[in-house]
Design an enzyme around this catalytic site. Sequence first.
Site, PDB file in Angstrom:
ATOM      1  N   HIS A 108      59.481  60.604 -40.481  1.00 16.47           N
ATOM      2  CA  HIS A 108      58.354  61.176 -41.032  1.00 16.47           C
ATOM      3  C   HIS A 108      58.744  61.191 -42.547  1.00 16.47           C
ATOM      4  O   HIS A 108      58.478  62.101 -43.376  1.00 16.47           O
ATOM      5  CB  HIS A 108      58.260  62.670 -40.841  1.00 16.47           C
ATOM      6  CG  HIS A 108      57.485  62.855 -39.386  1.00 16.47           C
ATOM      7  ND1 HIS A 108      56.193  63.026 -39.266  1.00 16.47           N
ATOM      8  CD2 HIS A 108      58.108  63.280 -38.273  1.00 16.47           C
ATOM      9  CE1 HIS A 108      56.063  63.511 -37.863  1.00 16.47           C
ATOM     10  NE2 HIS A 108      57.072  63.222 -37.129  1.00 16.47           N
ATOM     11  N   ASP A 164      56.632  65.290 -45.752  1.00 18.57           N
ATOM     12  CA  ASP A 164      56.253  64.429 -44.622  1.00 18.57           C
ATOM     13  C   ASP A 164      55.414  63.336 -45.362  1.00 18.57           C
ATOM     14  O   ASP A 164      55.221  63.343 -46.313  1.00 18.57           O
ATOM     15  CB  ASP A 164      55.293  65.222 -43.627  1.00 18.57           C
ATOM     16  CG  ASP A 164      55.391  64.674 -42.362  1.00 18.57           C
ATOM     17  OD1 ASP A 164      55.033  63.650 -42.076  1.00 18.57           O
ATOM     18  OD2 ASP A 164      55.512  65.536 -41.472  1.00 18.57           O
ATOM     19  N   ASP A 191      62.379  64.975 -35.727  1.00 18.23           N
ATOM     20  CA  ASP A 191      61.647  64.840 -34.824  1.00 18.23           C
ATOM     21  C   ASP A 191      60.907  63.420 -35.006  1.00 18.23           C
ATOM     22  O   ASP A 191      60.839  62.957 -36.095  1.00 18.23           O
ATOM     23  CB  ASP A 191      60.238  65.890 -34.625  1.00 18.23           C
ATOM     24  CG  ASP A 191      59.663  66.006 -36.077  1.00 18.23           C
ATOM     25  OD1 ASP A 191      60.278  65.725 -37.133  1.00 18.23           O
ATOM     26  OD2 ASP A 191      58.472  65.998 -36.309  1.00 18.23           O
ATOM     27  N   GLU A 192      60.631  62.867 -33.805  1.00 21.44           N
ATOM     28  CA  GLU A 192      59.647  61.750 -33.668  1.00 21.44           C
ATOM     29  C   GLU A 192      60.175  60.530 -34.517  1.00 21.44           C
ATOM     30  O   GLU A 192      59.225  59.845 -35.136  1.00 21.44           O
ATOM     31  CB  GLU A 192      58.413  62.146 -34.031  1.00 21.44           C
ATOM     32  CG  GLU A 192      57.666  63.102 -33.318  1.00 21.44           C
ATOM     33  CD  GLU A 192      56.093  63.844 -33.470  1.00 21.44           C
ATOM     34  OE1 GLU A 192      55.274  63.885 -32.836  1.00 21.44           O
ATOM     35  OE2 GLU A 192      55.699  63.921 -34.674  1.00 21.44           O
TER      36      GLU A 192
END
Length: 677
Positions: free
Chosen positions: A259, A182, A314-315
């Site tokens: 990320h 990350d 994700d995201e």
Amino acid sequence: MKRIFIYLIAALMFAGCGESENKYVNYMLPIAKDYEFTAGEFETDNVFIAIEAPGVDCGIIKEQLAELFPQDGGEKAVTLQIKDKVEGIESPEGYRLEITPEQLSIEATDGAGLFYAVQSLIQLKGDGNSLPCCTITDEPEFGYRGMMLDVSRHFFGKEFVKKQIDAMAHFKMNRLHLHLTDAAGWRIEIKKYPRLTQFAAWRNPALWKEWWFGDRKYVEEGSEGAYGGYFTQEDIRELVAYAAERYITIIPEIEMPAHSEEVLTAYPELSCTHEPYKQADFCVGNEATFEFLQNVLDEVIELFPSEYIHIGGDEAGKNSWPHCPLCQKRMKEENLKGVDELQSYLIQRIEKYLNSKGKQIIGWDEILDGGLAPNATVMSWRGTEGGITAAESGHKAIMTPGQFCYLDSYQDAPPTEPMAFGPYMPLEKVYSYNPTDGLGEQQAAMIYGIQGNLWVEYVPTGDMVEYMLYPRILAIAEIGWSNPAQRCYNEFKERAIVAVNGLRAKGYNAFDLANEHGQRSEAATTLNHIAVGKKVSYADGAEYNEKYNAGGDSALTDGVRGGWTYTDSKWQGFIRRGGFDVTIDLESEREIKRISADFMQMPMPEVWLPGEVTISVSNDDVTFTQIAKIVNDTPTDVPMVIRNFGWEGSCTARYIRYHAAKGAKGGWLFTDEIVVE
Ligand code: ACM
């Protein structure tokens, strides 16, 4: 026996679902599916141990048996046996345990079952020298009983992870998902890309909060004050083997396409703009991205025997893709409509690659956007919808909805707790979750299991990790293993307190569940005051947000107070520029002694106290007289607080106007009731 047990459960529920019928029941966590305790005990000395388990490595089982029965070589038989079929058991993780005063026998169809039977013995023995006579037939509800640990935001090393593996195994959990990469640091050695661990794994300062709200820079390994770290490939092999001996599979997560700030600073040519420190998303148009990801995954595959590789998903901001010539070219060539489909292109291509290597992918539920990869398993975190959609389309789903399974939230009254990321989510809330709620038989069959996630933005130390995990991860363990019909929170809490005491005795920094403060006391009763049931009018530009309506126009004069979280449907939320500006009509002139309202501050989701409150009264709804002005003096670095803004005095009025203006930080205002006395 099943029937006896069902009657017992029914009786327990009737009795208010709280009293255990046998002290040994309190030692079992997760509670066994089918059990019956009978009179008598089996003394743990003077036994001989016979194991008949061809092809099973019983190393840890033997070690644990040696601790349970210190004097092997005696007369009473302790037998462990692998059989082709064990009555009442379908899962290889299941077992049958029979204890009489003279002998103890365990049967299973696989080493996993033997191992879990031994965990039950360890729990039932506690600190004593005997085991209760009983018959237990036990197997898990779900095949996947997981815990996720974020080792990126703060790094926790090999020995610490092993300690958590020990606890997971004790409570019959079987998947450890490591969030290895990350923005805050890359945590796994990849030989082909040394800058990932020489540079992208280190930062200064150590605290994520200071780093994230500071310069977000990386530093060289070994430089002064460098904080971080990573698992070497040797560490990973050791951890994987340690976990496997305890029937736990480690699932690595390698984040893509987002990320990934740390990768795109170490290797900026993989982002759309090639600028370090500017991008979070890989460039999906560039073939070099796929070369990098496949090379990384090649090394990951070699290290982790897990069937699954978690590829994140994700995201993603997807902000640079619309302006990137390579991404645009890719979209045109592949006939992709929009950036969601571009993300889906990357995920599907990576899935194909991993499938060709004999691996399956898991992704966060955003991988549904733009089209789900054909064989993907979905990890549902933005609520339960993603998991349900996946299950409905024949994909496996792992349920980890934020509102039940995110353990970085407050587990007790927030003013008494260290700063946490998410709102109040006590053990009882976690335990109330049922992963197959509302699903038909076919969809329920696609729910692979449940996982508790610990993100560590605000969890900088190992002690804090344990504090946030235990006991809430035990609720996840029990939901994953036990029969939902056995669910009874009061009884579970008793067992969880026993388990917490056991964990604390072994040096885990578990939360002191026995001394929990619990829910905000105001939320327990309905308040009677002179504005209850009276009409509330909202000024233009100061209407409540529909998502946080708390029941609508009558919410602020219904006598109902909110709990420790603004998400409990009792707090009304205001995001509009006008803040909070209402007028209450008391229907007649009344004598008033006090007017007040509580507001909440919670910095992470940008919930702030008002900057200033003014209270005015009127008898004609036209001319108002200001009777109070309160300027907020609570600093914004106070982690979580509920503060009352009110007036006390004496006046007579029919209309009350309560206006709370936003403070300098803007954000949300939340209040639960305007109390007029
Ligand atoms: C997540 O919490 N971003 C999966």
